[in-house]
Structure formats: structure tokens, C-alpha cells
Motif scaffolding. Structure first.
Motif, PDB file in Angstrom:
ATOM      1  N   SER A 184      -8.132   8.051  -1.208  1.00  0.00           N
ATOM      2  CA  SER A 184      -7.706   6.657  -1.270  1.00  0.00           C
ATOM      3  C   SER A 184      -7.673   6.159  -2.711  1.00  0.00           C
ATOM      4  N   ARG A 185      -6.648   5.393  -3.023  1.00  0.00           N
ATOM      5  CA  ARG A 185      -6.537   4.772  -4.339  1.00  0.00           C
ATOM      6  C   ARG A 185      -6.881   3.287  -4.262  1.00  0.00           C
ATOM      7  N   THR A 186      -7.766   2.952  -3.298  1.00  0.00           N
ATOM      8  CA  THR A 186      -8.193   1.567  -3.118  1.00  0.00           C
ATOM      9  C   THR A 186      -9.686   1.442  -3.362  1.00  0.00           C
ATOM     10  N   ARG A 187     -10.072   0.449  -4.126  1.00  0.00           N
ATOM     11  CA  ARG A 187     -11.470   0.126  -4.364  1.00  0.00           C
ATOM     12  C   ARG A 187     -11.801  -1.111  -3.544  1.00  0.00           C
ATOM     13  N   GLN A 188     -12.692  -0.957  -2.551  1.00  0.00           N
ATOM     14  CA  GLN A 188     -13.151  -2.100  -1.764  1.00  0.00           C
ATOM     15  C   GLN A 188     -14.239  -2.792  -2.583  1.00  0.00           C
ATOM     16  N   THR A 240      -6.346   1.575   4.102  1.00  0.00           N
ATOM     17  CA  THR A 240      -6.628   2.154   2.783  1.00  0.00           C
ATOM     18  C   THR A 240      -7.897   2.998   2.757  1.00  0.00           C
ATOM     19  N   HIS A 241      -8.460   3.282   3.922  1.00  0.00           N
ATOM     20  CA  HIS A 241      -9.687   4.071   3.988  1.00  0.00           C
ATOM     21  C   HIS A 241      -9.350   5.550   4.130  1.00  0.00           C
ATOM     22  N   GLY A 242     -10.201   6.398   3.558  1.00  0.00           N
ATOM     23  CA  GLY A 242     -10.034   7.828   3.776  1.00  0.00           C
ATOM     24  C   GLY A 242     -10.009   8.618   2.487  1.00  0.00           C
ATOM     25  N   ARG A 294      -2.877   1.644  -7.587  1.00  0.00           N
ATOM     26  CA  ARG A 294      -4.310   1.399  -7.437  1.00  0.00           C
ATOM     27  C   ARG A 294      -4.506  -0.011  -6.892  1.00  0.00           C
ATOM     28  N   GLN A 327      -8.506  -2.801   5.155  1.00  0.00           N
ATOM     29  CA  GLN A 327      -9.593  -1.842   4.999  1.00  0.00           C
ATOM     30  C   GLN A 327      -9.273  -0.542   5.729  1.00  0.00           C
ATOM     31  N   THR A 328      -8.788  -0.647   6.960  1.00  0.00           N
ATOM     32  CA  THR A 328      -8.498   0.534   7.766  1.00  0.00           C
ATOM     33  C   THR A 328      -7.376   1.365   7.160  1.00  0.00           C
ATOM     34  N   THR A 381       0.812  -1.224   0.000  1.00  0.00           N
ATOM     35  CA  THR A 381       0.000   0.000   0.000  1.00  0.00           C
ATOM     36  C   THR A 381       0.841   1.268   0.000  1.00  0.00           C
TER      37      THR A 381
END
Length: 328
Positions: A201-205, A196-198, A84, A193-194, A79
Motif C-alpha cells: 500500500s502507498r497509503t499512510r493512515q 488502501t489496506h494491504g 502516495r 481504509q479498506t 486511489t
């Protein structure tokens, strides 16, 4: 020591990379199929990384990393580089139910029907796991009998393998055992999850439930757009993904048992297991489901070890049914 330093100094994934992370029972097979469809059609090579493998060497046009069996100590590795990230997630209660049915019917016999340890059943001491070398780690696992870990999970004394354990324990006991076995995986998912949250963020859950037949097309188009895929509007790309996920291999139903098995999705055992997860579960599993933000059944559960929970355990009062520390 030198090998350990080499492993910990590996650079994280680059900003132009795509990282696909899936955990056991959150959709590892569908993550692999989606990664291959979207990555290869955009000219990206797919590199598969399992259990503490570091990122591979980069290529000019970016790389797709498929990360399975992620360990908590490697979250920063994947991360920290601005890539992405597509993170496959699922309600922990559903993960436990699916895992119980899947393992009870004898899937993955290489470890469920083995009397020695494996990455899926046991945990290594920190010193043994620190190298990040899965092949070296396997030698440690091979030297460890499964029996002590089975006892730790609460398996019947007669059980020699995890398969024996689930088949000889009652359903409620077996689900509680699977909860304990899966806790490490679930905690890793929640930690990612925690992290990459906010904002920004460049994360797709990506919730596994969103990939069911009725919502698959919308989810796939949204994902392709989020990745800025060059062919994100291509109907053939969508059709190819649907064929892979719902065609002959039926990736999205691979977690269910085969026709006629007592563990298949529509069987009485499966229905009873889902009812257990919805109406009972263990206090720890309820909390994990609530923390995930994905639960329809346990959306609001106070932490087991919060100050108020400890007060209730001591006083015996409160409206939480006396959950407290003793029931954990």
C-alpha cells in the motif's frame, strides 16, 4: 450527459503526486497545514479539492492534492493512480463527540444555523450528484428545505436548524443525532481504509491522536521519511510545522470551544459526552468504531447485521445484550 462523461473520465492522481485526504472532524485543518509545510518545502504546489472536484492538471515536479469532503463514488479516482496518500483518520466515536460539541456551540453557522440544506446536512439524489460539479449541486441544496432532513435525523419537531436541534435535544439524543448525521462521512473514511489496506500500500493512515503534542515530533519525522521528503531531517522544517499546529492559530485545538464556553474540551458537557461515547454510544456507532480499528473502547463488536446477530435478534439469546436489528 456529456458533462457527466467528462467528469467520470478524469484521470486519477499521478504516481508522483501526494494526496492528502481528511474528513470532517479527522483533522482537516491540520492536514492542510502539514500539506503546505511538506509540499511547499519540496517544491510542490498544493491544489485543494472539495466535494467531488476532480484532480487538477499536473505539473512537472508532482502535485499535492488536498481532498476534503470526499464522497464514496470518488475513492477510485484518487486511489487508482498510484500516488502516495496521507489519510487522516480518527475513532468514529471521537468524531461524533467532537462534532456534537463543535456544532452545538454554533460553529460553521453557514449551515448549522440555516433552514436550507447543505452538503454537511443533506444528501443529493444520485442524478443530481452525478455531475461532480459542486456549484451545480449547491443549487439543488439551496432548493431543499432542511426541515425534512432534521426530522429524519430525529431532531425535535420545533427545531428549524441543526443548531436548534442540538441545543433543544438532550445530550444523549443530540449525540445520537450527530451519529446519524456523521454516518456518511464515517462510512467513507472506513471505505477508504479498506481500499488502501494491504501489502504494498502507498497509503499512510495518519491517526489524529498521533499528532498530539507528546507524539507530534516522532509522527512528523516518520511521515516526512515515508514521503521521502528531501529535507526530512531538517529541524527547522519540524519547528515550522509545530508552530503552525500549536502556535497562535492552535490548529490542533481548533475543534475545542473557546475559553468559557460550556462546550470547551474540559467542560462538564464535554466530559459527559466523552463518557457517553465510552460507556454507551449507539449500537451502530460501536460497530463503526470497532470496524475502524482505532477504538480503545469498542475494539471488538460483531456486525449488527451478521447472521449471528440476526439469530440473536430472533431468539432473544446471545451474550451481546440483545443488540439485534431493532436497536439499530
Amino acid at each position: 450527459k456529456k458533462h457527466m462523461q467528462m467528469q467520470t473520465s478524469v484521470s486519477p492522481a499521478a504516481p508522483d503526486d501526494w494526496v492528502w485526504i481528511a474528513h470532517h472532524k479527522t483533522g482537516t485543518k491540520v492536514a492542510e497545514e502539514l500539506a503546505r509545510v511538506l509540499c511547499r518545502s519540496s517544491g510542490r504546489r498544493v491544489a485543494k479539492n472539495t466535494w467531488r472536484e476532480p484532480p487538477r492538471n499536473k505539473v512537472a515536479r508532482g502535485l499535492c492534492h488536498l481532498v476534503l469532503k470526499l464522497q464514496p463514488q470518488d475513492i477510485a479516482r484518487w486511489t487508482g493512480g498510484g500516488a502516495r496518500i496521507v489519510h487522516l483518520v480518527r475513532d468514529p466515536a471521537e468524531m461524533v463527540t467532537s462534532g456534537y460539541l463543535y456544532h452545538r456551540r454554533g460553529s460553521e453557522p453557514s449551515w448549522t444555523n440555516s433552514t436550507i440544506c447543505s452538503r454537511d446536512l443533506c444528501q443529493l439524489p444520485d442524478a443530481a450528484a452525478a455531475t461532480g460539479d459542486k456549484f451545480a449541486a449547491q443549487r439543488f441544496f439551496n432548493a431543499m428545505p432542511a426541515a425534512p432532513w432534521l426530522r429524519l435525523l430525529g431532531c425535535p419537531p420545533s427545531a428549524r436548524t441543526y443548531l436548534d436541534c442540538l441545543r433543544t435535544a438532550g445530550m444523549a439524543a443530540g449525540l445520537a443525532i450527530e451519529t446519524r448525521r456523521a454516518a456518511h462521512t464515517i462510512e467513507t473514511m472506513l471505505a477508504l481504509q479498506t481500499v488502501t489496506h494491504g501489502p504494498g500500500s502507498r497509503t499512510r493512515q495518519l491517526e489524529l491522536r498521533s499528532l498530539e503534542r507528546a507524539s507530534f515530533n516522532a509522527t512528523f519525522r516518520s511521515l516526512a521519511a515515508w514521503l521521502e521528503h528531501p529535507a526530512r531531517g531538517d529541524t527547522e522544517l519540524l519547528a515550522r510545522a509545530r508552530r503552525l499546529c500549536f502556535g497562535g492559530g492552535k490548529v490542533l485545538t481548533a475543534a475545542h470551544a473557546t475559553r468559557g464556553s460550556p462546550s470547551r474540551a474540559g467542560s462538564p458537557l464535554a466530559a459527559a459526552a466523552r463518557a457517553w461515547a465510552s460507556n454507551n454510544a449507539t449500537p451502530a456507532l460501536r460497530e463503526l468504531s470497532a470496524r475502524s480499528g482505532l477504538s480503545r473502547t469498542w475494539p471488538h463488536v460483531p456486525p449488527l447485521f451478521s447472521d449471528t446477530a440476526k439469530d440473536r435478534a430472533v431468539s432473544g439469546g446471545g451474550g451481546g445484550g440483545g443488540r439485534g436489528v431493532l436497536t439499530c
